[in-house]
Motif scaffolding. Structure first.
Motif, mmCIF file in Angstrom:
data_model
loop_
_atom_site.group_PDB
_atom_site.id
_atom_site.type_symbol
_atom_site.label_atom_id
_atom_site.label_comp_id
_atom_site.label_asym_id
_atom_site.label_seq_id
_atom_site.Cartn_x
_atom_site.Cartn_y
_atom_site.Cartn_z
ATOM 1 N N VAL A 88 0.866 -1.184 0.000
ATOM 2 C CA VAL A 88 0.000 0.000 0.000
ATOM 3 C C VAL A 88 0.902 1.234 0.000
ATOM 4 O O VAL A 88 1.723 1.400 0.920
ATOM 5 N N VAL A 89 0.779 2.057 -1.018
ATOM 6 C CA VAL A 89 1.539 3.318 -1.088
ATOM 7 C C VAL A 89 0.599 4.417 -0.578
ATOM 8 O O VAL A 89 -0.521 4.563 -1.076
ATOM 9 N N GLY A 90 1.048 5.164 0.427
ATOM 10 C CA GLY A 90 0.203 6.202 1.020
ATOM 11 C C GLY A 90 -0.116 7.323 0.042
ATOM 12 O O GLY A 90 0.455 7.400 -1.054
ATOM 13 N N ASN A 91 -1.002 8.198 0.465
ATOM 14 C CA ASN A 91 -1.338 9.364 -0.364
ATOM 15 C C ASN A 91 -0.117 10.277 -0.492
ATOM 16 O O ASN A 91 0.734 10.339 0.403
ATOM 17 N N ASP A 92 -0.060 11.026 -1.593
ATOM 18 C CA ASP A 92 0.926 12.096 -1.774
ATOM 19 C C ASP A 92 2.367 11.604 -1.638
ATOM 20 O O ASP A 92 3.232 12.312 -1.128
ATOM 21 N N ASN A 93 2.632 10.400 -2.100
ATOM 22 C CA ASN A 93 4.016 9.903 -2.102
ATOM 23 C C ASN A 93 4.709 10.294 -3.396
ATOM 24 O O ASN A 93 4.083 10.391 -4.449
ATOM 25 N N ILE A 94 6.027 10.502 -3.287
ATOM 26 C CA ILE A 94 6.875 10.590 -4.472
ATOM 27 C C ILE A 94 7.770 9.362 -4.454
ATOM 28 O O ILE A 94 8.518 9.144 -3.481
ATOM 29 N N ILE A 95 7.650 8.560 -5.489
ATOM 30 C CA ILE A 95 8.500 7.376 -5.634
ATOM 31 C C ILE A 95 9.428 7.682 -6.807
ATOM 32 O O ILE A 95 8.979 7.825 -7.948
ATOM 33 N N GLY A 96 10.701 7.851 -6.530
ATOM 34 C CA GLY A 96 11.647 8.299 -7.543
ATOM 35 C C GLY A 96 11.941 7.221 -8.579
ATOM 36 O O GLY A 96 11.596 6.049 -8.404
ATOM 37 N N GLU A 151 5.292 10.381 1.991
ATOM 38 C CA GLU A 151 6.692 9.924 1.978
ATOM 39 C C GLU A 151 7.335 10.124 0.607
ATOM 40 O O GLU A 151 6.654 10.190 -0.419
ATOM 41 N N VAL A 152 8.676 10.232 0.609
ATOM 42 C CA VAL A 152 9.470 10.325 -0.617
ATOM 43 C C VAL A 152 10.500 9.204 -0.585
ATOM 44 O O VAL A 152 11.225 9.064 0.405
ATOM 45 N N HIS A 153 10.533 8.408 -1.642
ATOM 46 C CA HIS A 153 11.509 7.312 -1.734
ATOM 47 C C HIS A 153 12.306 7.481 -3.010
ATOM 48 O O HIS A 153 11.724 7.612 -4.084
ATOM 49 N N VAL A 154 13.623 7.476 -2.898
ATOM 50 C CA VAL A 154 14.456 7.560 -4.106
ATOM 51 C C VAL A 154 15.472 6.427 -4.098
ATOM 52 O O VAL A 154 15.914 5.977 -3.041
ATOM 53 N N ALA A 155 15.851 6.000 -5.286
ATOM 54 C CA ALA A 155 16.875 4.963 -5.428
ATOM 55 C C ALA A 155 18.247 5.612 -5.497
ATOM 56 O O ALA A 155 18.374 6.818 -5.755
ATOM 57 N N GLU A 156 19.274 4.800 -5.264
ATOM 58 C CA GLU A 156 20.650 5.272 -5.453
ATOM 59 C C GLU A 156 20.844 5.693 -6.901
ATOM 60 O O GLU A 156 20.351 5.041 -7.816
ATOM 61 N N ARG A 157 21.594 6.770 -7.103
ATOM 62 C CA ARG A 157 21.927 7.164 -8.467
ATOM 63 C C ARG A 157 23.065 6.294 -9.000
ATOM 64 O O ARG A 157 23.808 5.689 -8.211
#
Ligand SMILES: CC(C)(COP(=O)(O)OP(=O)(O)OC[C@H]1O[C@@H](n2cnc3c(N)ncnc32)[C@H](O)[C@@H]1OP(=O)(O)O)[C@@H](O)C(=O)NCCC(=O)NCCS
Length: 220
Positions: free
Chosen positions: A180-188, A201-207
């Protein structure tokens, strides 16, 4: 039968939406509409550009449907707001599902949804009002995409997932099953989400790592 539409927006997204509707839908775009400073010219793409405040006087909602072609700025809230304003004026917000998408005909689609080519949508999927799915995503069975989400390209949403309202999911991100991804998330871009997330929440991967040598030293 040809249907008439007005697009809200004057950016490249509006131009893209116009192209897809012209080439792969019963809709023909008669005019564009925008607010404030965006109504600088009388025309956009050779068709009338009218102020949103008075669009219904020239292109009334009993004859024209509307699509709000506003991207993910302010985390999709602008599109959500203008969809709401257009509905209040009485417009039906059109939904487009590419003829080049793969689906089973049972997908529950909200209004102002735009689904580009090469999306694979498995059975029992729900897609909320105002969601945009750019090209090439996989939406697994029994999953739901919340209202006003923007799903970029080559995103995998596995089966039994719930993606909350207004989420932005970047290219090549992966959501594993039943998450379940919450509301207003940024998934990079490229992020791997294996556990459920909370709102905002904001989730980003390693560059990618830059090597300390230039390309002339490789592929010799
Ligand atoms: C996460 C994201 C949404 C933030 O967007 P933004 O508000 O415009 O901000 P920026 O991209 O300038 O990033 C701001 C800062 O966030 C941090 N950041 C963003 N992505 C990061 C990552 N993968 N790893 C570490 N830090 C990161 C950095 O501090 C960055 O500053 P820096 O570039 O100076 O290092 C954006 O970086 C992103 O990934 N966008 C999606 C790309 C995509 O999938 N596009 C497809 C659209 S169709």
């Amino acid at each position: 039968m040809t249907k008439q539409a007005v697009i809200f927006g004057t950016g490249s997204l509006a131009e893209v939406i116009d192209f897809y509707l012209a080439h792969d839908s019963p809709y023909r775009v008669a005019a564009f509409t925008a607010t404030g400073d965006f109504v600088g010219q009388p025309q956009f793409l050779g068709r009338p550009l009218v102020a949103f405040e008075e669009v219904e006087t020239r292109f009334p909602p009993d004859t024209y449907e509307m699509f709000v072609a506003v991207g993910y700025r302010h985390l999709n809230r602008l599109r959500e707001q203008y969809c709401s304003a257009a509905r209040t004026k009485g417009y039906k917000l059109l939904t487009y599902l590419s003829s080049k998408a793969t689906h089973w005909g049972d997908t529950m689609l909200g209004d102002n949804v735009f689904i580009f080519e090469d999306n694979t949508i498995q059975p029992f999927v729900k897609i909320g009002n105002g969601a945009i799915l750019w090209s090439g995503n996989h939406i697994g069975h029994h999953s739901s995409i919340g209202p006003s989400c923007f799903i970029s390209s080559h995103v995998v949403v596995s089966g039994h997932c719930t993606v909350g309202d207004r989420c932005f999911i970047g290219v090549n991100a992966t959501i594993t099953d039943s998450v379940v991804v919450g509301n207003d998330n940024i998934i990079g871009p490229g992020a791997l989400i294996q556990k459920s997330t909370s709102d905002g929440e904001v989730h980003v991967a390693e560059r990618a790592k830059k090597l300390p040598k230039d390309s002339s030293k490789f592929l010799r």
